[in-house]
Design an enzyme around this catalytic site. Structure first.
Site, PDB file in Angstrom:
ATOM      1  N   ASN A   1       0.849  -1.199   0.000  1.00  0.00           N
ATOM      2  CA  ASN A   1       0.000   0.000   0.000  1.00  0.00           C
ATOM      3  C   ASN A   1       0.888   1.255   0.000  1.00  0.00           C
ATOM      4  OD1 ASN A   1      -1.477   2.239   1.002  1.00  0.00           O
ATOM      5  ND2 ASN A   1      -3.047   0.860   1.798  1.00  0.00           N
TER       6      ASN A   1
ATOM      7  N   LYS B   1       0.453   3.831   2.841  1.00  0.00           N
ATOM      8  CA  LYS B   1       1.062   3.402   4.104  1.00  0.00           C
ATOM      9  C   LYS B   1       2.581   3.568   4.029  1.00  0.00           C
ATOM     10  CE  LYS B   1      -2.299   0.004   5.651  1.00  0.00           C
ATOM     11  NZ  LYS B   1      -2.564  -1.393   5.978  1.00  0.00           N
TER      12      LYS B   1
ATOM     13  N   ASP C   1      -2.035  -4.024  10.858  1.00  0.00           N
ATOM     14  CA  ASP C   1      -3.387  -4.426  10.499  1.00  0.00           C
ATOM     15  C   ASP C   1      -4.340  -3.564  11.314  1.00  0.00           C
ATOM     16  OD1 ASP C   1      -4.877  -6.014   8.767  1.00  0.00           O
ATOM     17  OD2 ASP C   1      -5.442  -7.382  10.365  1.00  0.00           O
ATOM     18  N   SER C   2      -5.370  -3.040  10.658  1.00  0.00           N
ATOM     19  CA  SER C   2      -6.288  -2.117  11.323  1.00  0.00           C
ATOM     20  C   SER C   2      -7.721  -2.556  11.127  1.00  0.00           C
ATOM     21  CB  SER C   2      -6.162  -0.702  10.731  1.00  0.00           C
ATOM     22  OG  SER C   2      -4.846  -0.252  10.826  1.00  0.00           O
TER      23      SER C   2
ATOM     24  N   ASP D   1     -14.231   6.468   7.425  1.00  0.00           N
ATOM     25  CA  ASP D   1     -14.021   7.855   7.883  1.00  0.00           C
ATOM     26  C   ASP D   1     -15.305   8.709   7.893  1.00  0.00           C
ATOM     27  OD1 ASP D   1     -11.377   7.490   8.474  1.00  0.00           O
ATOM     28  OD2 ASP D   1     -10.591   8.432   6.664  1.00  0.00           O
TER      29      ASP D   1
HETATM   30  P1  IMP Z   1      -5.887  -1.978   6.890  1.00  0.00           P
HETATM   31  O1  IMP Z   1      -5.505  -3.115   7.768  1.00  0.00           O
HETATM   32  O2  IMP Z   1      -5.146  -0.710   7.237  1.00  0.00           O
HETATM   33  O3  IMP Z   1      -5.778  -2.313   5.427  1.00  0.00           O
HETATM   34  O4  IMP Z   1      -7.411  -1.644   7.183  1.00  0.00           O
HETATM   35  C1  IMP Z   1      -8.457  -2.594   6.973  1.00  0.00           C
HETATM   36  C2  IMP Z   1      -9.776  -1.889   6.791  1.00  0.00           C
HETATM   37  O5  IMP Z   1     -10.125  -1.183   7.984  1.00  0.00           O
HETATM   38  C3  IMP Z   1      -9.787  -0.828   5.693  1.00  0.00           C
HETATM   39  O6  IMP Z   1     -10.070  -1.399   4.435  1.00  0.00           O
HETATM   40  C4  IMP Z   1     -10.909   0.088   6.165  1.00  0.00           C
HETATM   41  O7  IMP Z   1     -12.159  -0.440   5.817  1.00  0.00           O
HETATM   42  C5  IMP Z   1     -10.776   0.040   7.682  1.00  0.00           C
HETATM   43  N1  IMP Z   1      -9.912   1.143   8.154  1.00  0.00           N
HETATM   44  C6  IMP Z   1      -8.658   1.023   8.673  1.00  0.00           C
HETATM   45  N2  IMP Z   1      -8.151   2.221   9.001  1.00  0.00           N
HETATM   46  C7  IMP Z   1      -9.103   3.126   8.665  1.00  0.00           C
HETATM   47  C8  IMP Z   1      -9.161   4.545   8.758  1.00  0.00           C
HETATM   48  O8  IMP Z   1      -8.223   5.248   9.194  1.00  0.00           O
HETATM   49  N3  IMP Z   1     -10.305   5.121   8.330  1.00  0.00           N
HETATM   50  C9  IMP Z   1     -11.347   4.410   7.832  1.00  0.00           C
HETATM   51  N4  IMP Z   1     -11.336   3.098   7.714  1.00  0.00           N
HETATM   52  C10 IMP Z   1     -10.217   2.440   8.127  1.00  0.00           C
END
Ligand code: IMP
Length: 209
Positions: free
Chosen positions: A9, A12, A69-70, A155
């Protein structure tokens, strides 16, 4: 001192590089390697997925690797969508599909029971066996409709009470200064400073005894 970022990404990569730019660490990315592997996110928690990715890339490259991971965790939904945040509305879904499903699932639930938080887990694998994790979290409330045009993902529905606006109404700099990802990255920076024995303010290696 080298660190590989276990992500493809570009946003990121830019954000992490910016936050670590004053440290004497060489950041390597996927394009520095032939056949950089795709690590499947098969874990059931954010921690498991971050560790899977960091460990997989450290094993493949032989360098220390950082992965994140988020996800969004909504109290009234028992912590969902959580680890399934990107695919909440099903395979191949868009951010809009996910927001629509989230607002539907919370229909009729009053504001005082719409608490949610974003959480980021960052894992750093110093090698294939030695791994540390840190976490960043930001608390908010899920609105009943989308508000704001910036950002991505959830968001527009994530309202941050101290700023009286949603994440989609913030500039990128404002969001990064208080977001789950920003907080986790600052903690990861501290881990790197300690592990590589770097001085916090000068960006120079600490040679004191
Ligand atoms: P990733 O692990 O950072 O790829 O996040 C996985 C999913 O969590 C993303 O596809 C979003 O749907 C959601 N997400 C993570 N961080 C954010 C943020 O800062 N704003 C909004 N959605 C988020």
């Amino acid at each position: 001192m080298q660190l590989v970022l276990a992500t493809r990404n570009k946003d990121k990569i830019r954000e992490i590089k910016h936050l670590l730019e004053d440290l004497p660490i060489t950041i390597l990315i996927f394009s520095d390697f032939l056949d950089f592997p795709e690590i499947d996110e098969t874990g059931e928690t954010l921690e498991e997925n971050a560790i899977l990715k960091a460990k997989g890339i450290a094993t493949f490259t032989g360098f220390a690797a950082l992965a994140d991971d988020s996800g969004l965790e909504v109290d009234a939904l028992g912590g969902a969508p959580g680890v399934y945040s990107s695919r909440f509305a099903g395979p191949g879904c868009t951010y809009d599909d996910n927001n629509r499903k989230l607002l539907q699932d919370l229909q009729g639930i009053p504001e005082d029971r719409r608490a949610a938080h974003f959480r980021t887990v960052i894992a750093i694998a110093w090698n294939a066996g030695e791994i540390e994790t840190v976490e960043g979290r930001v608390d908010g409330i899920i609105k009943t409709q989308k508000i704001g045009q910036s950002g991505f993902g959830y968001d527009p529905v994530f309202y941050y009470p101290p700023a009286k606006k949603t994440f989609a109404e913030m500039s990128l700099a404002e969001k990064n200064s208080l977001s789950h990802r920003g907080k986790a990255l600052m903690k990861a920076r501290d881990l790197l400073i300690t592990h590589f024995n770097l001085m916090k303010d000068s960006g120079k290696q600490d040679t004191s005894i």
